[in-house]
Design an enzyme around this catalytic site. Structure first.
Site, PDB file in Angstrom:
ATOM      1  N   ASP A   1       0.817   2.526   3.739  1.00 49.15           N
ATOM      2  CA  ASP A   1      -0.086   3.610   3.325  1.00 49.15           C
ATOM      3  C   ASP A   1       0.693   4.921   3.215  1.00 49.15           C
ATOM      4  O   ASP A   1       0.202   5.996   3.579  1.00 49.15           O
ATOM      5  CB  ASP A   1      -1.278   3.752   4.286  1.00 49.15           C
ATOM      6  CG  ASP A   1      -2.408   4.585   3.661  1.00 49.15           C
ATOM      7  OD1 ASP A   1      -2.286   5.002   2.483  1.00 49.15           O
ATOM      8  OD2 ASP A   1      -3.405   4.821   4.350  1.00 49.15           O
TER       9      ASP A   1
ATOM     10  N   ARG B   1       1.898   8.942  -6.188  1.00 56.34           N
ATOM     11  CA  ARG B   1       1.406  10.255  -6.648  1.00 56.34           C
ATOM     12  C   ARG B   1       1.659  10.567  -8.117  1.00 56.34           C
ATOM     13  O   ARG B   1       1.192  11.589  -8.611  1.00 56.34           O
ATOM     14  CB  ARG B   1       1.993  11.395  -5.798  1.00 56.34           C
ATOM     15  CG  ARG B   1       1.666  11.309  -4.317  1.00 56.34           C
ATOM     16  CD  ARG B   1       0.186  11.519  -4.045  1.00 56.34           C
ATOM     17  NE  ARG B   1      -0.099  11.522  -2.617  1.00 56.34           N
ATOM     18  CZ  ARG B   1      -1.096  10.834  -2.048  1.00 56.34           C
ATOM     19  NH1 ARG B   1      -1.907  10.091  -2.786  1.00 56.34           N
ATOM     20  NH2 ARG B   1      -1.289  10.900  -0.755  1.00 56.34           N
TER      21      ARG B   1
ATOM     22  N   HIS C   1       1.421   5.156  -1.934  1.00 56.54           N
ATOM     23  CA  HIS C   1       0.950   6.181  -2.876  1.00 56.54           C
ATOM     24  C   HIS C   1       2.171   6.882  -3.450  1.00 56.54           C
ATOM     25  O   HIS C   1       2.920   7.524  -2.720  1.00 56.54           O
ATOM     26  CB  HIS C   1       0.048   7.195  -2.165  1.00 56.54           C
ATOM     27  CG  HIS C   1      -1.223   6.594  -1.647  1.00 56.54           C
ATOM     28  ND1 HIS C   1      -2.343   6.446  -2.425  1.00 56.54           N
ATOM     29  CD2 HIS C   1      -1.537   6.074  -0.425  1.00 56.54           C
ATOM     30  CE1 HIS C   1      -3.312   5.882  -1.698  1.00 56.54           C
ATOM     31  NE2 HIS C   1      -2.847   5.631  -0.492  1.00 56.54           N
TER      32      HIS C   1
ATOM     33  N   ASN D   1      -6.292   8.844   7.051  1.00 57.40           N
ATOM     34  CA  ASN D   1      -7.550   8.129   6.842  1.00 57.40           C
ATOM     35  C   ASN D   1      -7.267   6.658   6.556  1.00 57.40           C
ATOM     36  O   ASN D   1      -6.579   6.354   5.586  1.00 57.40           O
ATOM     37  CB  ASN D   1      -8.310   8.752   5.659  1.00 57.40           C
ATOM     38  CG  ASN D   1      -9.747   8.262   5.609  1.00 57.40           C
ATOM     39  OD1 ASN D   1     -10.274   7.797   6.618  1.00 57.40           O
ATOM     40  ND2 ASN D   1     -10.356   8.339   4.447  1.00 57.40           N
TER      41      ASN D   1
ATOM     42  N   PRO E   1      -5.592  14.001   4.161  1.00 60.33           N
ATOM     43  CA  PRO E   1      -5.191  12.964   5.099  1.00 60.33           C
ATOM     44  C   PRO E   1      -4.022  12.138   4.565  1.00 60.33           C
ATOM     45  O   PRO E   1      -3.915  11.937   3.352  1.00 60.33           O
ATOM     46  CB  PRO E   1      -6.452  12.099   5.219  1.00 60.33           C
ATOM     47  CG  PRO E   1      -7.143  12.261   3.905  1.00 60.33           C
ATOM     48  CD  PRO E   1      -6.801  13.645   3.396  1.00 60.33           C
TER      49      PRO E   1
ATOM     50  N   HIS F   1       2.287  14.306   0.855  1.00 58.91           N
ATOM     51  CA  HIS F   1       1.472  15.473   0.525  1.00 58.91           C
ATOM     52  C   HIS F   1       2.345  16.709   0.476  1.00 58.91           C
ATOM     53  O   HIS F   1       3.272  16.869   1.277  1.00 58.91           O
ATOM     54  CB  HIS F   1       0.366  15.683   1.565  1.00 58.91           C
ATOM     55  CG  HIS F   1      -0.763  14.701   1.430  1.00 58.91           C
ATOM     56  ND1 HIS F   1      -1.540  14.637   0.298  1.00 58.91           N
ATOM     57  CD2 HIS F   1      -1.234  13.758   2.275  1.00 58.91           C
ATOM     58  CE1 HIS F   1      -2.446  13.679   0.453  1.00 58.91           C
ATOM     59  NE2 HIS F   1      -2.277  13.118   1.638  1.00 58.91           N
TER      60      HIS F   1
ATOM     61  N   HIS G   1       0.834  -1.208   0.000  1.00 56.29           N
ATOM     62  CA  HIS G   1       0.000   0.000   0.000  1.00 56.29           C
ATOM     63  C   HIS G   1       0.869   1.259   0.000  1.00 56.29           C
ATOM     64  O   HIS G   1       1.237   1.779   1.046  1.00 56.29           O
ATOM     65  CB  HIS G   1      -0.903  -0.024   1.238  1.00 56.29           C
ATOM     66  CG  HIS G   1      -2.036   0.949   1.181  1.00 56.29           C
ATOM     67  ND1 HIS G   1      -3.275   0.669   1.694  1.00 56.29           N
ATOM     68  CD2 HIS G   1      -2.122   2.204   0.674  1.00 56.29           C
ATOM     69  CE1 HIS G   1      -4.077   1.708   1.508  1.00 56.29           C
ATOM     70  NE2 HIS G   1      -3.399   2.657   0.900  1.00 56.29           N
TER      71      HIS G   1
ATOM     72  N   HIS H   1      -5.502  -1.082   5.564  1.00 56.81           N
ATOM     73  CA  HIS H   1      -5.343  -0.299   6.809  1.00 56.81           C
ATOM     74  C   HIS H   1      -6.438  -0.504   7.858  1.00 56.81           C
ATOM     75  O   HIS H   1      -7.191   0.415   8.176  1.00 56.81           O
ATOM     76  CB  HIS H   1      -5.179   1.189   6.507  1.00 56.81           C
ATOM     77  CG  HIS H   1      -6.078   1.745   5.423  1.00 56.81           C
ATOM     78  ND1 HIS H   1      -7.438   1.595   5.435  1.00 56.81           N
ATOM     79  CD2 HIS H   1      -5.770   2.456   4.297  1.00 56.81           C
ATOM     80  CE1 HIS H   1      -7.950   2.197   4.376  1.00 56.81           C
ATOM     81  NE2 HIS H   1      -6.968   2.712   3.664  1.00 56.81           N
TER      82      HIS H   1
END
EC number: 3.5.2.3
Lengths: 307, 189, 420
Positions: C298, C55, C53, C271, C316, C302, C51, C225
């Site tokens: 996760d 982007r 990200h 989240n 989140p 950001h 998991h 998650h």
């Protein structure tokens, strides 16, 4: 003295009492012909309002001006704020302007905490989201003390939409600090989870207004927005006001000396009937006047000494 | 600040009985200079000016059976040194019934030093009314004026060094009547 | 170069030995190999993240496949599964192949794209999952992560449809009607802070529904998650009944609690949200027990402006790749076999990543990482390889440090530094 007033939890009993005592002196000064004091000459207070609240802004503005502070109103409308400038960039601008205090009203809970991490001056929370409104709690406590002579041991019911109320949260914290016993009353959907554990273990919760009233010294009605109906917090305005509205019949259940408060603006006919709002037990107009004195006290105590 | 030896330099300037005699004298002087205290109001400056004003009124009453109105005038919000100290709690401002307009106001304080407190008091007075005249009564004048201000009634002139401090104690506020001078003249300031 | 000799290394916590890496595999031939003094260091099969990200495409200001890959390698990973919520969404063969190709070009970890379940993550229409499965990216895991596949009929269809190619649906379990406007865990702290609550039941209700659906259609379900004690109970019962369900927990849900929101610093906004200490205890227990199968980061980079703002306006998510192993060590202790299982073998098996999560035996692919368990480091966001800075561990001292990572025998990290 504390530097910021972000939450009523920032105030211990001694500090809260000092603010109320100071507010009493300020209120005495308000009666005289020359209302202006030179105390905060040369200090700059910025009213940073991301939400419309003419009442609160005017109250802070009057308070700051009576103490001779320079007041800058920075409202979300027609400024760079509405063009998407971030709170942080705005904070840096205010910092560069040399703001000694920023009074912030914001729809996001915790915005004053964030702001305080970006500016050197004092931050005063004038209402943040569904979090707190500490100066409202101070003026409410001041009003109770001046009407009833004390706060310690007072029984206070706060009735209505506690879930979305910043006034309720600040009042529970401040009143408990000052020795009052708070009972929160409303439909279960509008009482936040674990409220007593979250704020003050002594806090009581009731879903039955009628059973609570005979024992109260103060009943504070909260504004209930009819839009909450759409989210099924309650079935209809009619049912709400039947179960939780304060009308004359209910008011008669209060002890003789008890007072009725409302932070405003009222929904007459919803949470309070006009006869109750305009009765001699109602402190609603006094609360407005006391707001200026309480805010003068806060401004003086935060800004009136060595930075 | 005060070293352990500093106590040894503390010296009593006025004992309790001295203090009473001084207050009596000021009361007499007021009666004399104001032709029987007519149209006169005593305003004590908190903290110790307030009981002093009350004592003066009591002595005037004792000597001549005249009731002089007494009040208090807090000057905190008018101070010019607010930013130099932690925030001060406010004292009480209570004007006697009938107010001060057209009357002779006698400001009462314990110690006259730089004159800044009196300057603030004159500003504060200006905002609460329009007296016909203003006079000043102090228990101790220790000199070192920074402003063109003088007292009309002085209990005792005490020459001091800037490093010294004058401490007035009154029964009402401190549990005993006494005036002390502490800190060594010319010592470490 | 003719390989590396890791001298005196402890393989998954075993007695010191020598390990040779040559020609992409674990070898027995020590001749001419570059010697790395590995005394006191632990070799683990390269970590696998289910998991992540990355982007890219869309928010290259927050992370790129390359910067995320570097962060992963520095965290001891040799493979990461890249979530589909990019812009454009990875809901077509074209996008997943692009991500896969970018991963190959970066060459620091194997980047295995995850495909979206529904077109545009909108929860309305099944995406072309078959095309993604047969693309060069060879997608096996499908997820709308960031959003829940809330429509029960659509979820049923998705679970059924991917059986044709042994696919798996990874569900972000969040009943959307129960979490409208939600900002943090619903409880004492959310009440005090005046932040809209995200109730545990919103996660538990979806997991309960989905295990029943998976059971009904005989499909594989993976739960992303997991964050609550109640979810653990639902999973425990489902597994006992033989439902083909696997579950992951993030490092932050194993360590941090909702009390951290009191600062209103959105670096702690994530989240599902940080929960209570009793949830944390239940998650730890479930991980040890195997009710929760894997730790997945996760990792959610950001940009600064999405975090240096009001809590309610912040996005989140938190960084995870470069701190995950340290958090797991501090939570589980130096239980290397358990750690290898939860962070490498099991996630590799769930994702179907051949060559990852294998034992470090002669002839096996040399995907491994070398950990110094005695090292302590203070997390400095500025030193992270990720393009973003939103780590919740800034300033905290964490145990363990990745000394080296090898991907098919090639070092991606040496001396604690990325080789490229």
């Amino acid at each position: 003295m504390i530097k910021h007033l972000r939450s009523a939890a920032d105030l211990d009993a001694a500090t809260a009492t000092l603010i109320l005592d100071t507010a009493a002196e300020m209120a005495a000064l308000a009666g005289r012909e020359v209302k202006k004091l030179p105390t905060l000459r040369g200090r700059t207070v910025v009213n940073l309002f991301y939400e419309d609240s003419t009442r609160t802004r005017i109250s802070f503005e009057a308070a700051a001006k009576r103490l001779s502070a320079d007041v800058i109103n920075f409202s979300a409308k027609g400024s760079s704020v509405s063009k998407g400038e971030s709170l942080k960039d705005t904070a840096l601008t205010l910092q560069a302007m040399g703001a000694d205090a920023v009074v912030i009203r914001h729809s996001a809970s915790g915005a004053p905490h964030r702001l305080a991490s970006w500016v050197d001056g004092s931050v005063i929370n004038a209402g943040d989201g569904t979090h707190e409104h500490p100066t409202q709690a101070l003026l409410d406590a001041y009003t109770m003390r001046s009407r009833l002579g004390r706060l310690d041991g007072l029984k206070v019911a706060i009735v209505g939409d506690v879930l979305h109320s910043r006034v309720a949260r600040s009042n529970v914290l401040l009143l408990s600090t000052l020795g009052a016993q708070v009972t929160l009353v409303g439909p279960p959907t509008l009482i936040p989870v674990d409220i007593a554990a979250a704020l003050e273990p002594k806090t009581k919760v009731s879903y039955d207004l009628d059973s609570v009233l005979p024992d109260m010294d103060v009943v504070m009605m909260l504004r209930v927005q009819t839009e909450r109906m759409q989210d099924s917090y309650f079935p209809s305005a009619r049912e709400y006001s039947r179960r939780y509205g304060l009308d004359l019949a209910r008011m008669r259940k209060l002890p003789e000396h008890a007072i009725v408060m409302h932070p405003g603006p009222m929904n007459r006919g919803m949470e309070i009937t006009p006869e109750v709002a305009d009765s001699s037990r109602s402190t609603i107009v006094e609360q407005v006047a006391n707001g200026v004195s309480a805010r003068m006290a806060v401004l003086y105590l935060l800004l009136g000494g060595k930075a | 600040m005060a070293s352990p030896r500093a106590d040894t330099t503390s010296k009593i300037i006025l004992s309790g009985s001295d203090l009473h005699r001084v207050v009596d004298r000021i009361a007499h002087q007021i009666l004399e200079k104001t032709s029987g205290a007519t149209g006169t109001v005593l305003l004590g400056i908190p903290t110790r000016g307030v009981p002093l004003a009350q004592r003066l009124a009591a002595r005037i009453h004792a000597f001549e059976d005249i009731d002089v109105p007494v009040g208090s005038l807090d000057i905190t919000l008018y101070r010019d040194d607010l930013r130099l100290h932690a925030t001060r709690a406010l004292g009480k401002t209570e004007l006697p019934g009938g107010g001060i307009d057209g009357r002779r106001v006698i400001l009462v304080d314990d110690v006259l030093f730089s004159g800044r407190t009196v300057r603030a008091a004159l500003d504060a007075l200006n905002d609460v009314g329009r007296p016909s005249s203003v006079q000043l009564a102090v228990l101790v004048d220790r000199g070192h004026r920074q402003l063109p201000i003088r007292a009309d009634y002085v209990g005792k002139n005490i020459p001091t060094a800037l490093s010294e401090s004058v401490r007035v104690s009154l029964t009402e506020t401190d549990g005993l009547d006494e005036v002390n001078l502490t800190g060594a003249p010319g010592g470490e300031a | 170069m003719s390989g590396f000799l890791l001298k005196g290394v402890s393989v998954v916590g075993g007695a010191p030995t020598d390990l040779v890496i040559r020609d992409g595999v674990i070898s027995a031939d020590k001749s001419g190999a570059e010697v790395i003094d590995a005394a006191g260091l632990v070799a683990l099969p390269g970590l696998v993240d289910l998991h992540t990200h990355l982007r890219e495409p869309g928010r290259e200001d927050a992370e790129t496949v390359e910067t995320g890959s570097r962060a992963a390698a520095l965290g001891g990973y040799t493979a990461v599964c890249a979530m589909a919520n990019t812009s454009p969404v990875a809901d077509t063969a074209g996008v997943v192949e692009q991500v896969w190709r970018l991963g190959r070009e970066a060459g620091l970890v194997d980047v295995q794209p995850i495909g979206a379940v529904t077109v545009g993550l909108a929860g309305k229409q099944l995406a072309e999952v078959g095309a993604m499965a047969t693309s060069a990216a060879n997608v096996r895991i499908f997820s709308d992560d960031g959003f829940c596949v809330a429509d029960p009929r659509l979820m049923r269809r998705a679970l059924e449809y991917v059986k044709a190619f042994d696919g798996i649906i990874a569900q972000h379990a969040e009943e959307p009607r129960l979490t409208e406007g939600a900002q943090m865990h619903e409880g004492e702290v959310s009440t005090r802070l005046g932040l809209t609550g995200w109730p545990a039941v919103a996660e538990e209700a979806i997991i309960a529904r989905d295990v029943l659906l998976a059971e009904h259609v005989g499909s594989r379900l993976h739960v992303c998650h997991v964050s609550t004690a109640g979810s653990v109970e639902v999973l425990r019962q489902a597994k006992a009944r033989g439902v083909r369900v696997t579950a992951e927990v993030t490092p932050h849900h194993l360590l941090l609690t909702d009390e951290l929101a009191a600062s209103y610093d959105p670096v702690f906004k994530v989240n599902p949200p940080l929960r209570t200490s009793s949830d944390v205890a239940a998650l730890r227990e479930a991980l040890v027990e195997g009710v929760i199968d894997v730790v997945a980061t996760d990792h959610a980079p950001h940009a600064v402006e999405d975090k240096e703002c009001e809590w309610a306006y912040a996005r989140p998510g938190m960084l995870g790749l470069e701190t995950a192993l340290s958090i797991v060590i501090s939570v589980l202790g130096e239980r290397w076999d358990l750690i290898a299982d939860r962070m490498s073998r099991t996630p590799a098996r769930i994702a179907g990543l051949a060559g990852h999560g294998t034992d470090l035996a002669v002839g096996s692919p040399a995907n491994l990482t070398l950990v110094d368990p005695s090292a302590r480091r203070v997390v400095d966001p500025a030193e992270l390889a990720s393009r973003s800075r939103n780590t919740p561990y800034s300033g905290t001292t964490l145990p363990g440090r990745i000394v080296a990572t090898f991907l098919r025998g090639e070092p991606t990290v040496l001396d604690g530094k990325a080789v490229k």
